[in-house]
Design a protein around this motif. Sequence first.
Motif, PDB file in Angstrom:
ATOM      1  N   PRO A 192      -4.501  17.860   5.786  1.00 10.33           N
ATOM      2  CA  PRO A 192      -4.465  16.387   5.729  1.00 10.33           C
ATOM      3  C   PRO A 192      -3.633  15.867   4.557  1.00 10.33           C
ATOM      4  CG  PRO A 192      -6.715  17.176   6.012  1.00 10.33           C
ATOM      5  CD  PRO A 192      -5.857  18.386   5.714  1.00 10.33           C
ATOM      6  N   LEU A 193      -3.042  14.696   4.766  1.00 10.45           N
ATOM      7  CA  LEU A 193      -2.334  14.002   3.690  1.00 10.45           C
ATOM      8  C   LEU A 193      -3.377  13.462   2.722  1.00 10.45           C
ATOM      9  CD1 LEU A 193       0.213  11.986   5.864  1.00 10.45           C
ATOM     10  CD2 LEU A 193       0.468  14.263   4.863  1.00 10.45           C
ATOM     11  N   GLU A 194      -2.983  13.312   1.458  1.00 10.88           N
ATOM     12  CA  GLU A 194      -3.919  12.835   0.446  1.00 10.88           C
ATOM     13  C   GLU A 194      -3.811  11.322   0.277  1.00 10.88           C
ATOM     14  OE1 GLU A 194      -4.140  15.072  -3.242  1.00 10.88           O
ATOM     15  OE2 GLU A 194      -3.122  16.751  -2.240  1.00 10.88           O
ATOM     16  N   ALA A 195      -4.961  10.672   0.251  1.00  7.03           N
ATOM     17  CA  ALA A 195      -5.002   9.226   0.019  1.00  7.03           C
ATOM     18  C   ALA A 195      -4.381   8.923  -1.330  1.00  7.03           C
ATOM     19  CB  ALA A 195      -6.446   8.732   0.057  1.00  7.03           C
ATOM     20  N   GLY A 196      -3.586   7.854  -1.380  1.00  4.17           N
ATOM     21  CA  GLY A 196      -2.975   7.404  -2.625  1.00  4.17           C
ATOM     22  C   GLY A 196      -1.639   8.032  -2.952  1.00  4.17           C
ATOM     23  N   LYS A 197      -1.283   9.142  -2.319  1.00  2.00           N
ATOM     24  CA  LYS A 197       0.039   9.740  -2.525  1.00  2.00           C
ATOM     25  C   LYS A 197       0.994   9.115  -1.524  1.00  2.00           C
ATOM     26  CE  LYS A 197      -1.216  14.132  -4.522  1.00  2.00           C
ATOM     27  NZ  LYS A 197      -0.980  15.576  -4.511  1.00  2.00           N
ATOM     28  N   THR A 198       2.275   9.056  -1.882  1.00  2.00           N
ATOM     29  CA  THR A 198       3.283   8.477  -0.992  1.00  2.00           C
ATOM     30  C   THR A 198       4.008   9.594  -0.250  1.00  2.00           C
ATOM     31  OG1 THR A 198       3.532   6.565  -2.429  1.00  2.00           O
ATOM     32  CG2 THR A 198       5.338   7.004  -0.906  1.00  2.00           C
ATOM     33  N   TYR A 199       4.212   9.371   1.043  1.00  2.00           N
ATOM     34  CA  TYR A 199       4.885  10.334   1.912  1.00  2.00           C
ATOM     35  C   TYR A 199       6.085   9.669   2.567  1.00  2.00           C
ATOM     36  CZ  TYR A 199       0.732  13.139   1.260  1.00  2.00           C
ATOM     37  OH  TYR A 199      -0.287  13.863   0.699  1.00  2.00           O
ATOM     38  N   VAL A 200       7.074  10.489   2.899  1.00  2.00           N
ATOM     39  CA  VAL A 200       8.281   9.984   3.551  1.00  2.00           C
ATOM     40  C   VAL A 200       8.509  10.780   4.839  1.00  2.00           C
ATOM     41  CG1 VAL A 200      10.761   9.573   3.323  1.00  2.00           C
ATOM     42  CG2 VAL A 200       9.283   9.395   1.301  1.00  2.00           C
TER      43      VAL A 200
ATOM     44  N   GLU B 146      21.551   4.925  19.956  1.00  2.00           N
ATOM     45  CA  GLU B 146      22.354   6.097  19.589  1.00  2.00           C
ATOM     46  C   GLU B 146      21.550   6.887  18.564  1.00  2.00           C
ATOM     47  OE1 GLU B 146      25.267   6.856  21.022  1.00  2.00           O
ATOM     48  OE2 GLU B 146      25.138   5.033  22.210  1.00  2.00           O
ATOM     49  N   TRP B 147      21.838   8.190  18.440  1.00  2.00           N
ATOM     50  CA  TRP B 147      21.132   8.990  17.443  1.00  2.00           C
ATOM     51  C   TRP B 147      21.275   8.343  16.079  1.00  2.00           C
ATOM     52  CZ3 TRP B 147      17.596  12.457  18.389  1.00  2.00           C
ATOM     53  CH2 TRP B 147      17.625  13.176  19.583  1.00  2.00           C
ATOM     54  N   THR B 148      20.143   8.087  15.441  1.00  2.00           N
ATOM     55  CA  THR B 148      20.098   7.409  14.155  1.00  2.00           C
ATOM     56  C   THR B 148      19.091   8.108  13.255  1.00  2.00           C
ATOM     57  OG1 THR B 148      20.493   5.311  15.298  1.00  2.00           O
ATOM     58  CG2 THR B 148      19.697   5.165  13.052  1.00  2.00           C
ATOM     59  N   ALA B 149      19.395   8.188  11.967  1.00  2.00           N
ATOM     60  CA  ALA B 149      18.425   8.702  10.997  1.00  2.00           C
ATOM     61  C   ALA B 149      17.415   7.590  10.701  1.00  2.00           C
ATOM     62  CB  ALA B 149      19.138   9.127   9.722  1.00  2.00           C
ATOM     63  N   CYS B 150      16.153   7.869  10.950  1.00  2.00           N
ATOM     64  CA  CYS B 150      15.077   6.898  10.737  1.00  2.00           C
ATOM     65  C   CYS B 150      14.224   7.356   9.555  1.00  2.00           C
ATOM     66  CB  CYS B 150      14.196   6.801  11.973  1.00  2.00           C
ATOM     67  SG  CYS B 150      15.065   6.320  13.467  1.00  2.00           S
ATOM     68  N   THR B 151      13.716   6.399   8.792  1.00  2.00           N
ATOM     69  CA  THR B 151      12.876   6.703   7.639  1.00  2.00           C
ATOM     70  C   THR B 151      11.681   5.774   7.617  1.00  2.00           C
ATOM     71  OG1 THR B 151      14.808   7.408   6.365  1.00  2.00           O
ATOM     72  CG2 THR B 151      12.832   6.864   5.114  1.00  2.00           C
ATOM     73  N   CYS B 152      10.539   6.325   7.272  1.00  2.00           N
ATOM     74  CA  CYS B 152       9.321   5.544   7.124  1.00  2.00           C
ATOM     75  C   CYS B 152       8.567   6.084   5.914  1.00  2.00           C
ATOM     76  CB  CYS B 152       8.466   5.649   8.380  1.00  2.00           C
ATOM     77  SG  CYS B 152       6.968   4.666   8.310  1.00  2.00           S
ATOM     78  N   GLU B 153       8.393   5.251   4.909  1.00  2.00           N
ATOM     79  CA  GLU B 153       7.657   5.624   3.706  1.00  2.00           C
ATOM     80  C   GLU B 153       6.296   4.943   3.752  1.00  2.00           C
ATOM     81  OE1 GLU B 153       8.223   4.745  -0.993  1.00  2.00           O
ATOM     82  OE2 GLU B 153       9.945   5.675   0.019  1.00  2.00           O
ATOM     83  N   PHE B 154       5.244   5.686   3.445  1.00  2.00           N
ATOM     84  CA  PHE B 154       3.892   5.119   3.514  1.00  2.00           C
ATOM     85  C   PHE B 154       2.961   5.817   2.529  1.00  2.00           C
ATOM     86  CE2 PHE B 154       4.108   8.611   6.453  1.00  2.00           C
ATOM     87  CZ  PHE B 154       2.871   9.237   6.393  1.00  2.00           C
ATOM     88  N   THR B 155       1.902   5.109   2.161  1.00  2.00           N
ATOM     89  CA  THR B 155       0.872   5.636   1.273  1.00  2.00           C
ATOM     90  C   THR B 155      -0.457   5.582   2.016  1.00  2.00           C
ATOM     91  OG1 THR B 155       2.107   4.824  -0.643  1.00  2.00           O
ATOM     92  CG2 THR B 155      -0.214   5.395  -1.001  1.00  2.00           C
ATOM     93  N   PRO B 156      -1.015   6.740   2.382  1.00  2.00           N
ATOM     94  CA  PRO B 156      -2.263   6.764   3.138  1.00  2.00           C
ATOM     95  C   PRO B 156      -3.435   6.154   2.369  1.00  2.00           C
ATOM     96  CG  PRO B 156      -1.226   8.930   3.142  1.00  2.00           C
ATOM     97  CD  PRO B 156      -0.481   8.082   2.158  1.00  2.00           C
ATOM     98  N   ASN B 157      -4.351   5.584   3.142  1.00  2.00           N
ATOM     99  CA  ASN B 157      -5.569   5.025   2.580  1.00  2.00           C
ATOM    100  C   ASN B 157      -6.752   5.960   2.828  1.00  2.00           C
ATOM    101  OD1 ASN B 157      -5.547   4.706   5.325  1.00  2.00           O
ATOM    102  ND2 ASN B 157      -6.091   2.554   5.335  1.00  2.00           N
TER     103      ASN B 157
END
Length: 172
Positions: A49-57, A93-104
């Motif tokens: 699992p991802l850790e709450a409060g850390k930021t992931y990309v 068209e093929w595109t590089a997508c990015t989503c940055e988030f911080t789990p709760n």
Amino acid sequence: MKKILLLLTALFVMGGVEMSAENRYLEITTNAVKENPWEWAVWYQLDTPLEAGKTYVLTMDAKCSEAYQMSFWPTNTEEGGQTTYTGYSIGTEWTACTCEFTPNDALNRLSWNFGSLNGTLRFDNIKLVEKGKTENLINDGAFDGALPSNWGNDGWNSPQYSIKETESVPVG
């Protein structure tokens, strides 16, 4: 025209033109627009699992049959678990997508929800890293092998999905 095709074929067979490896990607197809985003979805079950409060990309190459706003909802599937609601845009068209988030919460599943889509999505080179680190938390996000068992859907919202290959193309 036949002479040109024969010449190109001879070059390929004799090794005169280097061929790139076939590119594999995940293709997801729906056949109707649904009322709610979660009515078409695929998910990836994380090993840890991802850790709450850390930021992931999350980064990935993506392509859709129409310009689309993807609902991306990492979630904790345990009873009482929380969801982080986020998303990103995908083009035609093929595109590089990015989503940055911080789990709760300690999120253990990544869910892509696309209920309003009647069409085709393509994903490739998926990477999920803790911000500032390099370890990819997605197994085989380039889909070089068989579809990892981490991928699934909830059964009642079963879009068609499988690994596809593009044709080889000359390099250089």
